[in-house]
Design a protein around this motif. Structure first.
Motif, PDB file in Angstrom:
ATOM      1  N   THR A  75      -8.861 -12.654   7.271  1.00 21.75           N
ATOM      2  CA  THR A  75      -7.563 -11.968   7.333  1.00 21.75           C
ATOM      3  C   THR A  75      -6.789 -12.435   8.555  1.00 21.75           C
ATOM      4  O   THR A  75      -5.579 -12.714   8.470  1.00 21.75           O
ATOM      5  N   MET A  76      -7.455 -12.545   9.679  1.00 15.15           N
ATOM      6  CA  MET A  76      -6.799 -13.014  10.904  1.00 15.15           C
ATOM      7  C   MET A  76      -6.372 -14.477  10.794  1.00 15.15           C
ATOM      8  O   MET A  76      -5.251 -14.835  11.165  1.00 15.15           O
ATOM      9  N   GLY A  80      -2.684 -14.543   9.486  1.00 14.08           N
ATOM     10  CA  GLY A  80      -2.040 -14.646  10.788  1.00 14.08           C
ATOM     11  C   GLY A  80      -1.817 -16.084  11.217  1.00 14.08           C
ATOM     12  O   GLY A  80      -0.752 -16.648  11.007  1.00 14.08           O
ATOM     13  N   LYS A  84       1.516 -18.029   9.705  1.00 14.45           N
ATOM     14  CA  LYS A  84       2.688 -17.979  10.577  1.00 14.45           C
ATOM     15  C   LYS A  84       3.000 -19.336  11.206  1.00 14.45           C
ATOM     16  O   LYS A  84       4.169 -19.641  11.482  1.00 14.45           O
TER      17      LYS A  84
END
Length: 259
Positions: A75-76, A80, A84
């Motif tokens: 998930t990170m 993320g 990004k």
């Protein structure tokens, strides 16, 4: 009235982790005109970061077994770091990208994969429903969805989901609205008879030949879900599916799949 074309492109972790390859991919992505969706992987980066944290990847047929610690990791990394960075780089190239997971705006819901043949994949999701209305609204307003390989079960759990599966699922869901071109990219020229022979590219790859190569072991690991989902997309009304090298998405090079 003819449908407008929508390109759905998937980029894998091997390209993402290499700055030169990723930049070449993004340049080609920008050169591809029209409506677009980008779906990315990031498994190699997750494995590298996991190793630093003492989380050793457990893979079964190209799919990552995802326990409690691993779902936090991916998930990170996927939602993320990788997502990004891609969004920021596309913005720098003049593309109005928006980063998403399947949980955002209920974009993609999944069911948790059941235990099969004594393999418990943990927090791994098999896509069930796509919020195609929301995706279409983003596209029509000129945004480019950049989707991480994460979905949710509607019960508050994030699920790790194969990026090739997500690409095929999204392509099938958008086919009623657009003439969808699904393009799966990686570091090879396309589907190869022999990965060590650059002249062994299969330009027109039929499903029957895939079944033969899978049975013989010539195709294995991560290529299995990639091709299974690609053929499923064709059967679901997707206009064309092509597998090609990361810097060839704006060309007609690579392997065109045929059912």
């Amino acid at each position: 009235m003819a449908k407008e074309t929508l390109h759905i492109i998937k980029i894998g972790g091997a390209v993402i982790e290499n700055p030169e390859m990723k930049q070449a991919f993004l340049n080609g992505f920008v050169a591809l005109k029209g409506r677009k969706i980008l779906i990315h992987g990031g498994g190699r980066i997750a494995t590298e970061i996991g190793n630093k944290l003492g989380l050793v990847a457990n893979m079964v047929e190209g799919r990552r077994v995802t326990d409690d610690a691993t779902i936090d990791l991916v998930t990170m990394v996927y939602g993320g770091l990788v997502n990004k960075q891609l969004v920021a780089q596309l913005q720098s190239l003049g593309e109005n990208a928006i980063g998403l997971t399947g949980a955002d705006a209920n974009l993609i819901t999944s069911s948790k994969r059941p235990i099969k043949n004594d393999v418990d994949y943990g927090w791994v999701g098999d896509p069930q429903l796509v919020n195609d209305t929301f995706a279409k609204s983003l596209i029509e307003e000129g945004s480019i969805p950049v989707i991480a390989p994460l979905t949710h079960d509607g019960q508050g759990h994030i699920l790790n989901t194969n990026a090739d599966t997500m690409a095929g699922t999204m392509a099938s869901a958008m086919a009623p609205h657009y003439e969808v071109n699904l393009i799966l990219t990686f570091e090879l020229d396309g589907v190869m008879k022999d990965v060590n022979d650059s002249k062994s590219l299969i330009t027109n790859f039929e499903q029957s030949f895939f079944n033969e190569m899978k049975a013989s072991g010539a195709i294995h690991s991560g290529m299995i879900p990639k091709l299974e989902n690609a053929f499923k997309a064709l059967e679901s009304g997707v206009g064309s599916v092509r597998i090609c090298k990361y810097d060839q998405i704006h060309t007609q090079n690579g392997s065109f799949l045929q059912v």
